[in-house]
Structure formats: C-alpha cells, structure tokens
Scaffold this motif. Structure first.
Motif, PDB file in Angstrom:
ATOM      1  N   ILE A  90      -8.927  -8.352 -18.837  1.00  0.00           N
ATOM      2  CA  ILE A  90      -8.035  -9.175 -18.011  1.00  0.00           C
ATOM      3  C   ILE A  90      -7.951  -8.531 -16.625  1.00  0.00           C
ATOM      4  O   ILE A  90      -8.313  -7.365 -16.441  1.00  0.00           O
ATOM      5  CB  ILE A  90      -6.611  -9.309 -18.621  1.00  0.00           C
ATOM      6  CG1 ILE A  90      -6.029  -7.932 -18.980  1.00  0.00           C
ATOM      7  CG2 ILE A  90      -6.624 -10.200 -19.847  1.00  0.00           C
ATOM      8  CD1 ILE A  90      -5.234  -7.287 -17.914  1.00  0.00           C
ATOM      9  N   LEU A  91      -7.491  -9.281 -15.646  1.00  0.00           N
ATOM     10  CA  LEU A  91      -7.240  -8.729 -14.317  1.00  0.00           C
ATOM     11  C   LEU A  91      -5.795  -8.228 -14.285  1.00  0.00           C
ATOM     12  O   LEU A  91      -4.856  -8.995 -14.116  1.00  0.00           O
ATOM     13  CB  LEU A  91      -7.491  -9.784 -13.236  1.00  0.00           C
ATOM     14  CG  LEU A  91      -8.951 -10.187 -13.045  1.00  0.00           C
ATOM     15  CD1 LEU A  91      -9.079 -11.190 -11.911  1.00  0.00           C
ATOM     16  CD2 LEU A  91      -9.846  -8.975 -12.792  1.00  0.00           C
ATOM     17  N   GLN A  92      -5.653  -6.929 -14.470  1.00  0.00           N
ATOM     18  CA  GLN A  92      -4.354  -6.303 -14.671  1.00  0.00           C
ATOM     19  C   GLN A  92      -3.665  -5.982 -13.346  1.00  0.00           C
ATOM     20  O   GLN A  92      -4.274  -5.994 -12.291  1.00  0.00           O
ATOM     21  CB  GLN A  92      -4.544  -4.997 -15.456  1.00  0.00           C
ATOM     22  CG  GLN A  92      -5.079  -3.810 -14.637  1.00  0.00           C
ATOM     23  CD  GLN A  92      -6.580  -3.812 -14.419  1.00  0.00           C
ATOM     24  OE1 GLN A  92      -7.198  -4.850 -14.314  1.00  0.00           O
ATOM     25  NE2 GLN A  92      -7.160  -2.631 -14.349  1.00  0.00           N
ATOM     26  N   ASP A  93      -2.376  -5.689 -13.441  1.00  0.00           N
ATOM     27  CA  ASP A  93      -1.735  -4.954 -12.364  1.00  0.00           C
ATOM     28  C   ASP A  93      -1.966  -3.486 -12.671  1.00  0.00           C
ATOM     29  O   ASP A  93      -1.518  -2.976 -13.698  1.00  0.00           O
ATOM     30  CB  ASP A  93      -0.249  -5.244 -12.275  1.00  0.00           C
ATOM     31  CG  ASP A  93       0.380  -4.534 -11.083  1.00  0.00           C
ATOM     32  OD1 ASP A  93       0.484  -5.163 -10.013  1.00  0.00           O
ATOM     33  OD2 ASP A  93       0.733  -3.346 -11.216  1.00  0.00           O
ATOM     34  N   ASP A 127      -6.952  -9.533  -6.690  1.00  0.00           N
ATOM     35  CA  ASP A 127      -5.573  -9.860  -6.324  1.00  0.00           C
ATOM     36  C   ASP A 127      -4.585  -8.850  -6.859  1.00  0.00           C
ATOM     37  O   ASP A 127      -3.405  -9.153  -7.034  1.00  0.00           O
ATOM     38  CB  ASP A 127      -5.220 -11.261  -6.835  1.00  0.00           C
ATOM     39  CG  ASP A 127      -3.998 -11.845  -6.135  1.00  0.00           C
ATOM     40  OD1 ASP A 127      -3.623 -11.327  -5.081  1.00  0.00           O
ATOM     41  OD2 ASP A 127      -3.424 -12.806  -6.663  1.00  0.00           O
ATOM     42  N   SER A 128      -5.023  -7.617  -7.150  1.00  0.00           N
ATOM     43  CA  SER A 128      -4.089  -6.591  -7.600  1.00  0.00           C
ATOM     44  C   SER A 128      -3.094  -6.298  -6.492  1.00  0.00           C
ATOM     45  O   SER A 128      -3.461  -6.252  -5.312  1.00  0.00           O
ATOM     46  CB  SER A 128      -4.843  -5.312  -7.974  1.00  0.00           C
ATOM     47  OG  SER A 128      -5.682  -5.530  -9.079  1.00  0.00           O
ATOM     48  N   PHE A 129      -1.856  -6.044  -6.880  1.00  0.00           N
ATOM     49  CA  PHE A 129      -0.801  -5.774  -5.899  1.00  0.00           C
ATOM     50  C   PHE A 129      -0.832  -4.294  -5.533  1.00  0.00           C
ATOM     51  O   PHE A 129       0.078  -3.522  -5.832  1.00  0.00           O
ATOM     52  CB  PHE A 129       0.555  -6.174  -6.451  1.00  0.00           C
ATOM     53  CG  PHE A 129       0.651  -7.627  -6.843  1.00  0.00           C
ATOM     54  CD1 PHE A 129      -0.296  -8.561  -6.424  1.00  0.00           C
ATOM     55  CD2 PHE A 129       1.689  -8.082  -7.624  1.00  0.00           C
ATOM     56  CE1 PHE A 129      -0.201  -9.896  -6.782  1.00  0.00           C
ATOM     57  CE2 PHE A 129       1.796  -9.417  -7.988  1.00  0.00           C
ATOM     58  CZ  PHE A 129       0.843 -10.320  -7.572  1.00  0.00           C
ATOM     59  N   GLY A 130      -1.891  -3.894  -4.864  1.00  0.00           N
ATOM     60  CA  GLY A 130      -2.181  -2.493  -4.596  1.00  0.00           C
ATOM     61  C   GLY A 130      -3.194  -1.982  -5.595  1.00  0.00           C
ATOM     62  O   GLY A 130      -3.328  -2.515  -6.708  1.00  0.00           O
ATOM     63  N   ASN A 131      -3.937  -0.935  -5.200  1.00  0.00           N
ATOM     64  CA  ASN A 131      -5.006  -0.425  -6.054  1.00  0.00           C
ATOM     65  C   ASN A 131      -4.821   1.059  -6.331  1.00  0.00           C
ATOM     66  O   ASN A 131      -4.497   1.847  -5.438  1.00  0.00           O
ATOM     67  CB  ASN A 131      -6.372  -0.658  -5.405  1.00  0.00           C
ATOM     68  CG  ASN A 131      -6.682  -2.130  -5.227  1.00  0.00           C
ATOM     69  OD1 ASN A 131      -6.578  -2.659  -4.131  1.00  0.00           O
ATOM     70  ND2 ASN A 131      -7.026  -2.802  -6.299  1.00  0.00           N
ATOM     71  N   GLY A 150      -8.752  -7.308  -2.651  1.00  0.00           N
ATOM     72  CA  GLY A 150      -8.131  -8.179  -1.665  1.00  0.00           C
ATOM     73  C   GLY A 150      -6.937  -7.595  -0.960  1.00  0.00           C
ATOM     74  O   GLY A 150      -6.491  -8.144   0.048  1.00  0.00           O
ATOM     75  N   ARG A 151      -6.386  -6.481  -1.477  1.00  0.00           N
ATOM     76  CA  ARG A 151      -5.151  -5.952  -0.903  1.00  0.00           C
ATOM     77  C   ARG A 151      -5.247  -4.435  -0.733  1.00  0.00           C
ATOM     78  O   ARG A 151      -6.086  -3.783  -1.329  1.00  0.00           O
ATOM     79  CB  ARG A 151      -3.951  -6.258  -1.803  1.00  0.00           C
ATOM     80  CG  ARG A 151      -3.695  -7.727  -2.055  1.00  0.00           C
ATOM     81  CD  ARG A 151      -2.455  -7.898  -2.926  1.00  0.00           C
ATOM     82  NE  ARG A 151      -2.312  -9.258  -3.418  1.00  0.00           N
ATOM     83  CZ  ARG A 151      -1.654 -10.207  -2.781  1.00  0.00           C
ATOM     84  NH1 ARG A 151      -1.109  -9.951  -1.607  1.00  0.00           N
ATOM     85  NH2 ARG A 151      -1.545 -11.422  -3.295  1.00  0.00           N
ATOM     86  N   GLY A 152      -4.323  -3.925   0.064  1.00  0.00           N
ATOM     87  CA  GLY A 152      -4.112  -2.491   0.117  1.00  0.00           C
ATOM     88  C   GLY A 152      -4.652  -1.782   1.326  1.00  0.00           C
ATOM     89  O   GLY A 152      -4.237  -0.668   1.628  1.00  0.00           O
ATOM     90  N   VAL A 153      -5.595  -2.398   2.064  1.00  0.00           N
ATOM     91  CA  VAL A 153      -6.226  -1.703   3.177  1.00  0.00           C
ATOM     92  C   VAL A 153      -5.762  -2.262   4.505  1.00  0.00           C
ATOM     93  O   VAL A 153      -5.088  -1.597   5.283  1.00  0.00           O
ATOM     94  CB  VAL A 153      -7.765  -1.765   3.080  1.00  0.00           C
ATOM     95  CG1 VAL A 153      -8.397  -1.118   4.294  1.00  0.00           C
ATOM     96  CG2 VAL A 153      -8.228  -1.059   1.824  1.00  0.00           C
TER      97      VAL A 153
END
Length: 909
Positions: A90-93, A127-131, A150-153
């Motif tokens: 799955i695409l986890q957080d 689409d993780s809310f931060g990596n 997609g996020r974090g940078v």
C-alpha cells in the motif's frame, strides 16, 4: 535544462487512495470500472503501451476480489510489462507507521508482485505527507536506486502552489540517508497530474502544451520531461493515443512518447548534469511557511494512532519474536497467519487512512480492521508461548511445593524491570467432573491469601494478589472437543526485576508457609498524604496544581512544573491545526487539583490528580458558516464560544521501584469541540536541537524553524519518544500512540505532546463534515517522563521508551519436566547505541532474521549469539541471503545510522 531536442514522457496512472472522501467500497466500485476499462483499452489499442498501477499491489487484490475471472488478462499485461506493479503493498504514511511496518509493506508488496514475475523497482512516494530520512538506505538495500516523490523538498502552498526558495534547482536531485546511502530523487515538481486529460483537438492541444511545457521545463535538468497522465481516482484516458498523435502533429520538433518509469528514468540518467543538488535525510518541507506540511495529521483522531501502535507492536514486537523462539524449539512458524494479519493492519496504513483525514465511515471501518489484525497476532503469541512453556522444566524448580507456575516473557531487546499484572488460576476443575454446586463449593474453599509469588530461585517476589473468585474458562485441545472448566482465579500484580531480553522467567504461586515472606521497601514507609514518591533514582513531589517536581538523584538535576496541560481552539481541519486569531492559550498552571493516593505497595506508588477544568464548548457559530462557505482555514475569523463545558482530567502518576521514570495515564471524557489538548514537560535544558524517534533513526531536528516559517505552531512527528538534552543529561518523553509533539520556543524548551485534537471537517479540496473527528467521549493517554544522565544515559532512556511500547506477556503452565530451564534467553546481543528492531523468521528462506539500527552518527560494534546452532550471513531489509560470515563469527562493525540485518541458517540444513 539542456537545449537538446526534447522528449515528452507521458506516464499513464491513477493515484488510488483506497478510501478517503468516500468510504472504501464506493472507491472500490470505481476501481473495478477503471481496471475493466484499462484491460479493454490495452486489448483494443496497441498504441496504449503502459499504465503505472500506483506502486501498490493491493490494487490487484481489490480488483480480483470482485473480478477473479479477469486474472488471466491482468497477468498477461503485467508480464508483458504494460502494467507496472509494486513495489509496495500500500502507499503508506511513512511517519505514522512503524519502522518494521514500512519494511513489511515492502516485503509483502515484492512477494505479491513476484507472483506476476514483474515488479517495478522504483521507490514510489507520490503523496506521502513528508518522507522518511532512511528511505534511500531502505531502497538501496532492496536493490532500488531511484525514488519519485511529491512532497518534502520544494515549498508548496495550497493546491501545490510554488513559492519561496528551493532545496534543488531541478526536479532531479540526489537524496541521501544519514548513513550515506544515495538514490536519484525525482520530484513531481508540477505534481502527479501535470499530464492529465490531454486534448485531442489541435487548438486546445496547442494551448495545453504551451503552458504545460513551460511548467515542466523550468524544473527539468534534462531534455526528458515527465508528464503524469492521471490524478486521484482519475479514470483512464481512453483517447490518449489520439491526443499524443495530435501533439506530434502540432509540435513535430518534440518527441512524444507514451512511456513508463523504467524508460523515462533510463533516459534521464543518461542525460543528467553534474551539478545536481544533494538533499539529506528527512523531507518535511521545512523551508516553507509551515502551513502545508500536513504534520498535524499526526494528531487527527488520536484514537486511531493508539490502536495502530497497539496492533503494530503486538505483531512485530510480540508475536513475531515469540513465534521465532517457538520455531527454534520446533514449532512451525505461521507465515500465512502473519501475512494475513499484516495485510489486514496495513489496509489501515494508506496516508489518508492512518492520518485520520478521511470521512467518518472510513475510520469506523478501520477500527474493525485493527481489531481483526490484533486478535490474530494475539492468538499467534498465545500459541507460541504455550509451545515454549510446554518444554520448560518446572518440576525440578518447584519440586515438592504446592506451586502454580506461570511464565513471564520479555520480547524486547533489553533487560526489563517493571510491574506486571497477570491472571492465574490456582485450580481448575473440569465442568462435568462433579455437579455444579460441588464444583463451585470446592473452589470457594481455596484461600488465595495463602499464596505468594516466588522466582526460580525460590525467593519471594513483592506482589499483591487480588481474588477474582470462581470463574469460567475453557481449553481448545488440538485433538478433541473443547474442554470447559471452572477455576479459582487471582489477579497477580508483582515486581519483575531484570527479566532477560528476548527470553523469559518462570514464576509460581506458592503457599506462603513454604517460602520466606517478602520484605517491604523504604517507599512503603512514607506517609500516605505526603504527595511524595521516591525510588532509588527519582524523588517526586506533587504540587497543588497537579504538576510534578522531579529530582534526579543521580545528578541532582531538578525538573519543575511537569505535567500541566494546555488547551487552545482549533478552527482548522483534519490536516492542519489553526488556533483562532488572538486567542489566549488556557493552561492548568496554578489551578488547584484534587490529589489523592491511589496505591502504595512495596514496589510502586501511584497518585490520582484530578483537574475540573472549564473550557469553551467549541468554536462560535462563525466556524459552521465558514466551513459551509468553503472559506480557506487561513481566512477564517471564528473564535471560541463563550459557552463552557467541564473537562475532567484524571491523571494517574506512578513511580516504580527499579525504573528511573514516572508513568502517566490521563483519562477524560471529551465533550468539547474544535480544540486541542496537550501535556507539557519543561526540560529547562539549553539546546538548539531535539531528537525524535523516527523510522530506523533517532532524527535530530532544529528546535528553531527556518526563517521562512510563519506558522505559530511547529508541531512534528514522533514514534516512541522525543528528547531534549545536553552533554550533562536531559529529558526523554515517551508515549504510546501519541505521534505529535512540539518543543516550545518558550525559553524552557518545553516538550508538548498532543493528547487530543478535535475538529469537524476533512479539509482539502471540498466541504466534507466529519463530526466523529471531534472525538467526543472517553479518551485515555499513556506517556512517560524519563530524565537521564549524560554519556550512555540518553541511549538508556531511548531503550526504556522502546521497551514501554511493548506489553509484558505471560502464560500459565503446568508442573512438568522439560528440556528448557526456568529462565532463558533465546538470543543474546550487545552494541552501544544500537536498537533491536526485529526478530522473526524469513518467509523466503525459513531462516532466523535479526535486525538492528544505529541510533547515532557514530560507528558501533555489534555482537550476538543464538541458543540454536546457526551459521550466520549478512542480509538486507528484504531478507535476501548474503555472504556467509566466518564460521563462529557473530560480530559486525556497524556504520553511522546503518540498518543492519543478519540471517541465521541452521547448521543441520
């Protein structure tokens, strides 16, 4: 970007949030339609070359659950490379699921994909809310050298609007873990929808491509431009081939390719410039205004995070090691049950699920999944303990005594001391062996006060025994029908001292006449109304307002004002906390509390601290109007209402003998809405950085945010703990399922841990009321205050925090001979600054797997041994056998922040 001829790589996909603004089954119906359309399109249109199935194999399960007859057609396109699957389940957080849950996600995804003989070896984090900072190391160990995210940078605003400075000039960069592992990182600089709904009409296409090409070119370091043809739950674009032909006609100087990630990445790698930026560690969007990092999902629906912590821990820190120990003793390891339990749990781990940012029905269904997974893990643990205890020699230990033995397991990686509560049947009588009245009468004649607890050396253990009376129970033999019985049951609360790690100790209830009576400790002699607690490490004084003053007797440091609460309004949403403008924060500092002694024994003391606190009942009426009117949360003018409700906080504080920490349990019935409740621990340590438990690392983060940061709050993610310390010592605050903290910039470096965040809407792209996110009703929160010395003290406090995540496990056994001793350790290990992460059996090989990670940026030495005759090899996170270690060698040098896995194969094989 190079001036070479440009190639446009169009990658078709649909980012599939399994559940979110609609419940799972509504999305499920649309998934079936999408997959049916996709397979039909691939058969009808040979130019539709490729589709990326969002990096998660659960889509295959969900589709084939309803359409099993389509398996052959699906397998055909996967094996041909036209549908790309995996590597995740799955695409986890990443920050709200444990270290090992992230690994199980990868392992199970790879295992499921292997059935199709194809797997996308791409670190896919759209689409993780931060990596997580250790992602490059994990990916490298799994044979993956590229990540897309997609996020974090880059700084992003609402709807991914770009603003501010950049971490990288380009959408391509290198991403490096703390250990030095590096992967190529590709940012969805224009998000993963920049190539959706491509027009077929030439005039519309000309306008479309003019804008889209400019947007992509400003970030690309090569002539290869990425266009993601899809978005959240996006239907397949069935006329894409025609749209690409139109593009080729109007822009003949550009090559348009219906591509896939393998081909796109290979083209990019061949054209990369030498001056790519290197980004390091965690990607949490810190160079931003701080409003859209989505870190506050760590506190949305705290009850979900607590259930997740409970379920993850039962699987990875209890059931797996116990089953591994049982396997060493000859019991088959139940891989099939673990896969089922992990999959059921991980169905709650997608980012919109575990983050608590979906509609209410989604989260109601999650609670059922949590329960299902937990019960399977619990049953595996019981079966494993029963198998182990059946081989323990209790006869020689308690020979000649009227003893009732039971076994206490410590499945953590460190010696463990603490207070244990377990139920023991002094005697069981089968139902049917006598008439009911006689059976009950005989059991009632037993006097539980005649018994005490002894260890394997026959020494009395400080304990309290509570009579539970006559109870009903049953056995489920493997070879016959269920066996019901009646029993005389007691609840035993006792002090377990230094139980061996990854092992067990046998205790027994024995008649007191057969053993010397236990002696009390100095703590029991204190006056009951003193509001003081003391053990060999700490002296605690409770103040009139319920805060604690704690003196660390080892170094003389005094910590004051511990355990107060603060409360603010929240007019944000499930994603983002927003305090009303100009509101004054409420606190319990100075408010008298009702303080009473709860219990004082030879081995622990606890007090109840009750606050009757009047807080606003919710936001005022403007918030309802603003939500209904789709007013962005930053523009809202709502305040808290003048109406109040009583928030009754009942906090039990406990100090145990043998442990240098104070345990807290706060219970309350929340009847207020639109607010946040936190507990406060001033550290009074001068430090510019903090340390937070994260995924396979103790991440070091700045307390002061970046200059771009304008959000008054700087809340962040944690797993087991957060720490503020200097060279002389400091403070670790541990928690169970409380994933949000903030170190306040108040001159005291106060650690604030969120206990509740109550909001009434989902947020994001529409108006989705979520009344159950107000978390009305009973709540319970557990956390610990652990002061520590300098030197090794910090790591010792981390080990305690890790241990306290894990429940003690015990099981009653019989008086019997056996091959195992009364006290035993299955695996021994040592290594400064190392944390044990897993003990399990690999599904692919059947080998014993042990995994640690280095919590520091300094090298370490690891040594270990097992009770079984094993030949060791160095493995990786996906449990592949590596080069055998020298015969008899159980030592490794561990690099900074390294994740190290070893496998052990029986010498008999």
């Amino acid at each position: 970007m190079s001036e070479s001829a440009k190639t446009v790589h169009v990658i078709s996909h649909s980012h599939w949030d399994r559940e979110w603004y609609m419940p799972y089954e509504k999305h499920h119906v649309r998934l079936i339609e999408l997959m049916d359309t996709l397979l039909g399109l691939m058969e009808a249109d040979p130019e539709f070359r490729s589709f990326h199935l969002d990096g998660q194999t659960i889509i295959l399960e969900d589709y084939l659950q309803v359409r099993p007859e389509m398996r052959g057609r699906l397998e055909h396109f996967v094996r041909n490379g036209q549908i790309q699957i995996g590597p995740w389940y799955i695409l986890q957080d990443e920050f709200l699921t444990s270290s090992e849950a992230n690994i199980r996600n990868l392992l199970i995804g790879l295992q499921d994909a292997s059935a199709y003989d194809k797997v996308s070896k791409l670190g896919y984090f759209p689409d993780s809310f931060g990596n997580m900072g250790q992602a490059p190391q994990i990916l490298r160990q799994a044979g993956i050298d590229t990540a897309v995210f997609g996020r974090g940078v880059k700084p992003t605003g609402f709807n991914n609007e770009i603003s501010g400075s950049y971490s990288s000039m380009f959408s391509e960069m290198y991403w490096e873990s703390p250990d030095g592992s590096k992967v190529l990182g590709i940012l969805f600089a224009n998000w993963y929808h920049n190539g959706m709904e491509i027009p077929t009409d030439p005039k519309q296409a000309a306008l479309y491509w003019k804008t889209k090409l400019q947007d992509a070119e400003q970030f690309a370091s090569t002539p290869h431009l990425l266009f993601m043809n899809g978005c959240d739950h996006q239907p397949v674009q069935t006329d894409l081939s025609a749209a690409l032909n139109t593009a080729r006609e109007i822009l003949p100087e550009i090559t348009f390719v219906h591509s896939n990630f393998d081909d796109y990445i290979a083209s990019v790698k061949a054209a990369l410039p030498e001056d790519l930026a290197v980004i390091h560690g965690e990607l949490r969007s810190q160079q931003t205004n701080g409003w859209f990092t989505l870190a506050n999902t760590a506190s949305a629906r705290v009850y979900i995070k607590q259930e997740n912590q409970r379920g993850q821990t039962m699987l990875e820190k209890v059931a797996e090691p116990l089953a591994a120990f049982a396997a060493l003793a000859g019991k088959p390891y139940p891989h099939h049950l673990f896969t089922y339990a992990w999959k059921t749990l991980m169905q709650n781990h997608p980012h919109d699920s575990i983050c608590g940012c979906s509609v209410d029905e989604v989260h109601r269904e999650m609670m059922t999944r949590f329960a299902k997974s937990f019960r399977v893990a619990e049953e595996i643990a019981l079966e494993s303990m029963t198998a182990i205890t059946s081989s323990i020699d209790t006869e020689s230990v308690y020979e000649g005594q009227d003893a009732v033995p039971f076994v206490l397991f410590n499945s953590t990686g460190w010696k463990r001391t603490g207070v244990v509560v377990t139920d023991v049947d002094i005697q069981r009588l089968p139902i049917g062996s006598q008439d009911r009245e006689s059976l009950i009468s005989k059991l009632k004649q037993i006097n539980p006060g005649d018994y005490t607890v002894v260890d394997p050396k026959g020494q009395a253990v400080p304990a309290a025994i509570e009579d539970l009376g006559v109870t009903f129970g049953y056995d489920l033999p493997k070879d016959k029908f269920r066996q019901p019985y009646m029993a005389r049951t007691v609840r035993v609360t006792f002090h377990a001292d230094a139980v061996p790690p990854l092992g067990y100790r046998t205790y027994a209830l024995v008649r007191q006449a057969e053993v010397e009576a236990s002696t009390g400790s100095n703590a029991a002699d204190q006056a009951h109304d003193s509001r003081e607690m003391e053990n060999e490490f700490l002296a605690v004084r409770i103040q009139n307002d319920g805060t604690l003053h704690v003196t660390d007797k080892r170094n003389g440091r005094v910590y004051q004002d511990l355990g107060a609460f603060d409360n603010t309004g929240d007019i944000g949403n499930e994603y983002i906390y927003k305090q009303p403008e100009g509101e004054q924060t409420l606190t319990t500092f100075g408010h008298p509390a009702v303080i009473s002694l709860h219990e004082k024994t030879d081995f622990h003391t606890s007090y109840d601290i009750i606050h009757e606190w009047e807080i606003p009942a919710g936001a005022d009426e403007r918030l309802v109007e603003e939500i209904a009117g789709f007013v962005p949360f930053l523009e809202r003018q709502a305040q808290r209402s003048e109406e109040t409700v009583t928030l009754r906080l009942n906090t039990r504080v406990t100090l145990e003998q043998g442990n240098p920490f104070v345990r807290f349990n706060t219970r309350f019935n929340n009847q207020a809405m639109d607010h946040r409740l936190r507990v406060l621990f001033p550290s009074d340590v001068e430090a510019s950085v903090l340390r937070a438990d994260s995924i396979f690392e103790v991440a070091q983060r700045d307390i002061q945010p970046s200059v771009e940061w304008v959000n008054p709050s700087n809340a962040q993610h944690q797993q087991a703990f957060v720490n503020v310390s200097d060279e002389e010592g400091g403070v670790t605050v541990a928690n169970l399922g409380l994933n949000e903290y903030e170190v306040l910039r108040d001159g005291r470096n106060t650690i604030a841990v969120t206990l509740l965040r109550a909001v009434g809407e989902l947020g994001d792209w529409g108006v989705f009321p979520t009344p159950e996110a107000q978390c009305i009703g009973e709540q319970s929160c557990e956390y610990l205050f652990i002061p520590h010395e300098g030197g090794d003290g910090r790591m010792e406090s981390f080990a305690m925090a890790y241990q306290e995540q894990v429940p003690w496990m015990s099981v009653q056994t019989a008086m019997q001979p056996g091959a195992l001793p009364a006290e035993y350790q299955f695996v021994e290990w040592s290594g400064a600054n190392l944390a044990l992460s897993t003990v399990k059996i690999a599904k692919s090989t059947g080998d014993l797997i042990l995994r640690w990670f280095n919590t520091t940026n300094e090298s370490a030495e690891l040594s270990w041994s097992s009770s079984s005759e094993v030949r060791w090899y160095k493995s990786n996170v996906i449990e592949e056998p590596g080069e055998l270690l020298p015969e008899g060698s159980c030592k490794l040098s561990i690099g900074r922040a390294e994740i190290v896995t070893v496998g052990g194969v029986s010498k008999d094989e």
